[in-house]
Design a protein around this motif. Structure first.
Motif, PDB file in Angstrom:
ATOM      1  N   TYR A 125       0.859  -1.234   0.325  1.00  0.00           N
ATOM      2  CA  TYR A 125       0.163   0.044   0.401  1.00  0.00           C
ATOM      3  C   TYR A 125       1.030   1.184   0.554  1.00  0.00           C
ATOM      4  O   TYR A 125       1.602   1.295   1.064  1.00  0.00           O
ATOM      5  CB  TYR A 125      -0.982   0.039   1.313  1.00  0.00           C
ATOM      6  CG  TYR A 125      -1.855  -1.256   1.033  1.00  0.00           C
ATOM      7  CD1 TYR A 125      -2.953  -1.612   0.669  1.00  0.00           C
ATOM      8  CD2 TYR A 125      -1.504  -2.340   2.032  1.00  0.00           C
ATOM      9  CE1 TYR A 125      -3.611  -2.213   0.184  1.00  0.00           C
ATOM     10  CE2 TYR A 125      -2.241  -3.086   2.369  1.00  0.00           C
ATOM     11  CZ  TYR A 125      -3.068  -3.932   1.037  1.00  0.00           C
ATOM     12  OH  TYR A 125      -4.173  -5.052   1.279  1.00  0.00           O
ATOM     13  N   PRO A 126       0.633   1.979  -0.961  1.00  0.00           N
ATOM     14  CA  PRO A 126       1.312   3.381  -0.500  1.00  0.00           C
ATOM     15  C   PRO A 126       1.274   4.152   0.136  1.00  0.00           C
ATOM     16  O   PRO A 126       0.380   4.443   1.497  1.00  0.00           O
ATOM     17  CB  PRO A 126       0.671   4.313  -1.743  1.00  0.00           C
ATOM     18  CG  PRO A 126      -0.944   3.627  -1.951  1.00  0.00           C
ATOM     19  CD  PRO A 126      -1.129   2.321  -1.870  1.00  0.00           C
ATOM     20  N   ASP A 146     -11.198  -5.063 -12.605  1.00  0.00           N
ATOM     21  CA  ASP A 146     -10.618  -6.191 -12.586  1.00  0.00           C
ATOM     22  C   ASP A 146     -10.095  -6.159 -13.695  1.00  0.00           C
ATOM     23  O   ASP A 146      -9.953  -7.176 -14.000  1.00  0.00           O
ATOM     24  CB  ASP A 146     -11.973  -6.387 -12.171  1.00  0.00           C
ATOM     25  CG  ASP A 146     -12.660  -5.990 -10.552  1.00  0.00           C
ATOM     26  OD1 ASP A 146     -11.027  -5.235  -9.528  1.00  0.00           O
ATOM     27  OD2 ASP A 146     -13.519  -5.957  -9.995  1.00  0.00           O
ATOM     28  N   ARG A 147     -10.768  -6.238 -14.883  1.00  0.00           N
ATOM     29  CA  ARG A 147     -11.183  -6.746 -16.065  1.00  0.00           C
ATOM     30  C   ARG A 147      -9.215  -6.839 -16.725  1.00  0.00           C
ATOM     31  O   ARG A 147      -9.563  -7.510 -16.967  1.00  0.00           O
ATOM     32  CB  ARG A 147     -12.159  -6.113 -16.912  1.00  0.00           C
ATOM     33  CG  ARG A 147     -13.903  -6.820 -17.293  1.00  0.00           C
ATOM     34  CD  ARG A 147     -14.179  -5.669 -18.129  1.00  0.00           C
ATOM     35  NE  ARG A 147     -13.965  -5.980 -19.815  1.00  0.00           N
ATOM     36  CZ  ARG A 147     -14.377  -5.330 -20.605  1.00  0.00           C
ATOM     37  NH1 ARG A 147     -14.960  -3.466 -20.371  1.00  0.00           N
ATOM     38  NH2 ARG A 147     -14.139  -5.569 -21.383  1.00  0.00           N
ATOM     39  N   GLU A 150      -1.126  -4.667  -9.806  1.00  0.00           N
ATOM     40  CA  GLU A 150      -2.607  -4.798 -10.460  1.00  0.00           C
ATOM     41  C   GLU A 150      -3.568  -3.567  -9.190  1.00  0.00           C
ATOM     42  O   GLU A 150      -4.704  -3.107  -9.991  1.00  0.00           O
ATOM     43  CB  GLU A 150      -2.752  -5.989  -9.201  1.00  0.00           C
ATOM     44  CG  GLU A 150      -2.253  -7.167 -10.024  1.00  0.00           C
ATOM     45  CD  GLU A 150      -3.158  -8.945 -10.081  1.00  0.00           C
ATOM     46  OE1 GLU A 150      -3.577  -8.705  -8.840  1.00  0.00           O
ATOM     47  OE2 GLU A 150      -2.790  -9.893 -10.589  1.00  0.00           O
ATOM     48  N   ASP A 151      -2.578  -3.336  -8.257  1.00  0.00           N
ATOM     49  CA  ASP A 151      -3.815  -2.298  -7.715  1.00  0.00           C
ATOM     50  C   ASP A 151      -3.433  -0.932  -7.790  1.00  0.00           C
ATOM     51  O   ASP A 151      -4.851  -0.373  -8.319  1.00  0.00           O
ATOM     52  CB  ASP A 151      -3.306  -1.874  -5.372  1.00  0.00           C
ATOM     53  CG  ASP A 151      -3.368  -3.458  -5.257  1.00  0.00           C
ATOM     54  OD1 ASP A 151      -3.923  -4.379  -5.446  1.00  0.00           O
ATOM     55  OD2 ASP A 151      -3.235  -3.034  -4.317  1.00  0.00           O
ATOM     56  N   VAL A 152      -2.395  -0.356  -8.698  1.00  0.00           N
ATOM     57  CA  VAL A 152      -2.340   0.489  -9.392  1.00  0.00           C
ATOM     58  C   VAL A 152      -3.294   0.442 -10.589  1.00  0.00           C
ATOM     59  O   VAL A 152      -3.737   0.902 -11.358  1.00  0.00           O
ATOM     60  CB  VAL A 152      -0.879   0.675 -10.002  1.00  0.00           C
ATOM     61  CG1 VAL A 152      -1.007   2.085 -10.764  1.00  0.00           C
ATOM     62  CG2 VAL A 152      -0.310   1.476  -8.914  1.00  0.00           C
ATOM     63  N   LEU A 153      -3.425  -0.740 -11.001  1.00  0.00           N
ATOM     64  CA  LEU A 153      -3.682  -0.550 -12.508  1.00  0.00           C
ATOM     65  C   LEU A 153      -5.258  -1.181 -12.233  1.00  0.00           C
ATOM     66  O   LEU A 153      -5.993   0.075 -13.471  1.00  0.00           O
ATOM     67  CB  LEU A 153      -3.848  -2.167 -13.166  1.00  0.00           C
ATOM     68  CG  LEU A 153      -3.635  -2.552 -14.544  1.00  0.00           C
ATOM     69  CD1 LEU A 153      -4.150  -1.001 -15.181  1.00  0.00           C
ATOM     70  CD2 LEU A 153      -3.785  -4.379 -14.739  1.00  0.00           C
ATOM     71  N   MET A 172      -0.904   7.922  -6.277  1.00  0.00           N
ATOM     72  CA  MET A 172      -0.237   7.177  -5.647  1.00  0.00           C
ATOM     73  C   MET A 172       1.292   7.030  -5.194  1.00  0.00           C
ATOM     74  O   MET A 172       1.917   7.418  -6.175  1.00  0.00           O
ATOM     75  CB  MET A 172      -0.517   5.999  -6.494  1.00  0.00           C
ATOM     76  CG  MET A 172      -2.154   4.877  -6.116  1.00  0.00           C
ATOM     77  SD  MET A 172      -2.317   4.244  -6.668  1.00  0.00           S
ATOM     78  CE  MET A 172      -2.063   2.636  -5.805  1.00  0.00           C
ATOM     79  N   GLU A 173       1.686   6.952  -3.878  1.00  0.00           N
ATOM     80  CA  GLU A 173       3.240   7.390  -3.810  1.00  0.00           C
ATOM     81  C   GLU A 173       3.443   6.143  -2.580  1.00  0.00           C
ATOM     82  O   GLU A 173       3.002   6.233  -1.823  1.00  0.00           O
ATOM     83  CB  GLU A 173       3.498   8.931  -3.617  1.00  0.00           C
ATOM     84  CG  GLU A 173       5.156   8.304  -3.088  1.00  0.00           C
ATOM     85  CD  GLU A 173       5.619  10.790  -2.180  1.00  0.00           C
ATOM     86  OE1 GLU A 173       5.641  11.256  -3.485  1.00  0.00           O
ATOM     87  OE2 GLU A 173       5.973  10.532  -0.945  1.00  0.00           O
TER      88      GLU A 173
END
Length: 517
Positions: free
Chosen positions: A12-13, A27-28, A45-48, A236-237
């Motif tokens: 987590y950032p 999700d897709r 995956e979270d960033v995507l 997000m950093e």
């Protein structure tokens, strides 16, 4: 034997602003990346997913994504996955992936192509489509690298210049490694998304170090907007908090490196700890460690915030020196100055032209130091302008072009310490006398915003190079010194190597012109 990655980095950032909305499109995208054979870490995956959140109107909840994470954590894989989703899932017709250097752009192209080429489903996605049969095509062309799909969709990979993307209408715009993103270049390229109602722009990079990156203001500004929770912006950093953890500790490394691993693919913990141990005993290594390993940027301050930095030339004074049509002397005397950074990847080339008023400075477009390309630029400048000399500091990578300069029929001026100090003194004296003008290129101000003076023992002061950059102001002092050494003497045409003989270009009473690069 494939070793499974033993991740210990924080998923987590530390700092984030993630707009609310529908995550189903994200999700897709994640499922599609997995199906294409990509193995993303959970944080990637979270960033995507976050990039692909949509609002009630079905458009991107964040039209801009700003991601800051230390080097060697796998930013490139996120971009590959997002670009794949853009083409195969979201129907984006034009994707423009920009980078500061050509090598970075080509590497991004090759990463995307490698995934497509090794996945039959992606390669033959359109094979049975009666309207758009065919397979994706890789285009290798110097400066115009791209991947073209049977539908006419394209992913283009370009280095960043003021002309990049001209005439294009872009659905997804990527500013890769944008710690170095000149304001004028950003302004020009960002216009490519204006004709699209649901365009997405990504700013993704390791942090800015304003003592090293003279073009860090744009990414810094986007970060400040993210910290402030600006609407329509994802931020997000990953970084260590120096107020909460020991910067040399395992905890700091875990907090700032989401791909940190004890074993297997990822950012290697052993290497990171070695960086930490080295940083303890070297201030120079410490500064680099904070930015590159811990993600603690030396950011350009917010507008209006006070800074203890004092420019070597007042911004207003410099701005008043712009002259778009300088009056040159009869013989159009000129000299070149070239500065190359210690890494040998960035350069600056400046022409000093004698005018009726004094000296005029023109800055060439070239930023990336490619020896052959730079010498080709020099050859063109020689043909158009016949400069008297070209000044370089041969104590670094610039030494590799000394012979090439001579072969072009130009006298190399080798800058010694006393010359470097004298060139800076001449620059300041010309300004004091009102005898200096320049072409108004915004990169001058970018450089003035970060460079400082340095002392040369027993000889005077000079421009302190910005680490990692080829500095226009350093190159300017070189050019001024070379012109002072040669341009005040009578010019007598002499035979030159390579069969090129200079011809002075007379102009009755002089004329209004600039140096042609």
């Amino acid at each position: 034997m494939v070793v499974e990655s033993q991740l210990i980095g924080s998923r987590y950032p530390r700092l984030a602003h993630i707009p609310e909305g529908d995550a189903s499109r994200g999700d897709r995208a994640v499922a599609f990346a997995r199906g294409a054979g990509m193995t993303l870490f959970p944080w990637q995956e979270d960033v995507l997913r976050a990039m692909c959140i949509t609002g009630d109107d079905g458009k991107w909840a964040a039209s801009e994504s700003v991601i800051s994470v230390p080097r060697q954590n796998g930013k490139g894989e996120i971009l590959v996955a997002r670009e794949l989703a853009g083409i195969y899932l979201f129907g984006e017709s034009e994707i423009l992936h920009t980078a500061h250097f050509l090598d970075t752009a080509v590497d991004a192209r090759d990463r995307l192509w490698d995934v497509i080429e090794h996945c039959e489903d992606l390669m033959f996605w359109w094979e049975d489509d009666p309207e758009t049969p065919g397979v994706p095509q890789l285009v290798r062309s110097n400066g115009k690298e791209s991947i073209v799909f049977p539908t006419g969709q394209k992913v283009k990979f370009r280095t960043r210049t003021d002309k990049t993307g001209r005439g294009l209408s872009i659905d997804l715009l990527v500013f890769d490694e944008c710690f170095n993103l000149p304001k004028q270049t950003h302004s020009a390229i960002s216009k490519t998304t204006r004709a699209k109602q649901n365009a997405h722009t990504i700013y993704i990079s390791s942090p800015v170090d304003k003592s090293e990156h003279m073009h860090g203001a744009t990414f810094s500004a986007k970060r400040w907007a993210g910290i402030d929770g600006a609407p329509g912006l994802l931020f997000m950093e990953w970084s260590a908090d120096p107020d909460q953890v020991d910067i040399y500790s395992r905890e700091a490394l875990v907090q700032s490196n989401p791909s940190l691993t004890l074993e297997g693919p990822g950012a290697q913990f052993r290497d990171a700890m070695q960086d930490a141990n080295s940083a303890k005993v070297s201030e120079t290594l410490r500064d680099a460690y904070l930015v590159e390993t811990l993600g603690i940027g030396n950011w350009v301050p917010r507008d209006g915030e006070e800074s203890d930095f004092t420019p070597i030339i007042d911004f207003d004074v410099w701005g008043a020196l712009q002259d778009d049509a300088p009056a040159v002397t009869k013989l159009r005397e000129s000299a070149l100055g070239i500065d190359v950074n210690v890494n040998g990847d960035v350069c600056a080339m400046v022409a000093a032209v004698k005018t009726r008023k004094g000296v005029h400075l023109s800055l060439a477009d070239r930023v990336e130091f490619d020896r052959d390309a730079l010498l080709a630029d020099l050859g063109k400048a020689v043909e158009l302008n016949d400069p008297l000399a070209a000044a370089i500091d041969v104590r670094g990578p610039a030494s590799t072009i000394e012979r090439g300069i001579s072969d072009l029929g130009v006298e190399p001026t080798i800058m010694q310490a006393k010359d470097v100090a004298k060139g800076y003194m001449l620059l300041q004296q010309l300004i004091h006398e009102g005898a200096l003008t320049h072409d108004g290129d915004p990169r001058w101000l970018d450089a003035l915003g970060v460079v400082e003076e340095r002392e040369i023992s027993g000889m005077g002061r000079a421009v302190k190079r910005v680490r990692g950059e080829g500095c226009p102001l350093v190159a300017a002092t070189f050019a001024i010194l070379a012109l002072d050494k040669t341009g005040l003497q009578e010019v007598v045409p002499m035979p030159r190597r390579g069969g090129f003989t200079p011809v002075a270009v007379p102009s009755a009473g002089g004329g209004r012109a600039d140096f042609d690069f």
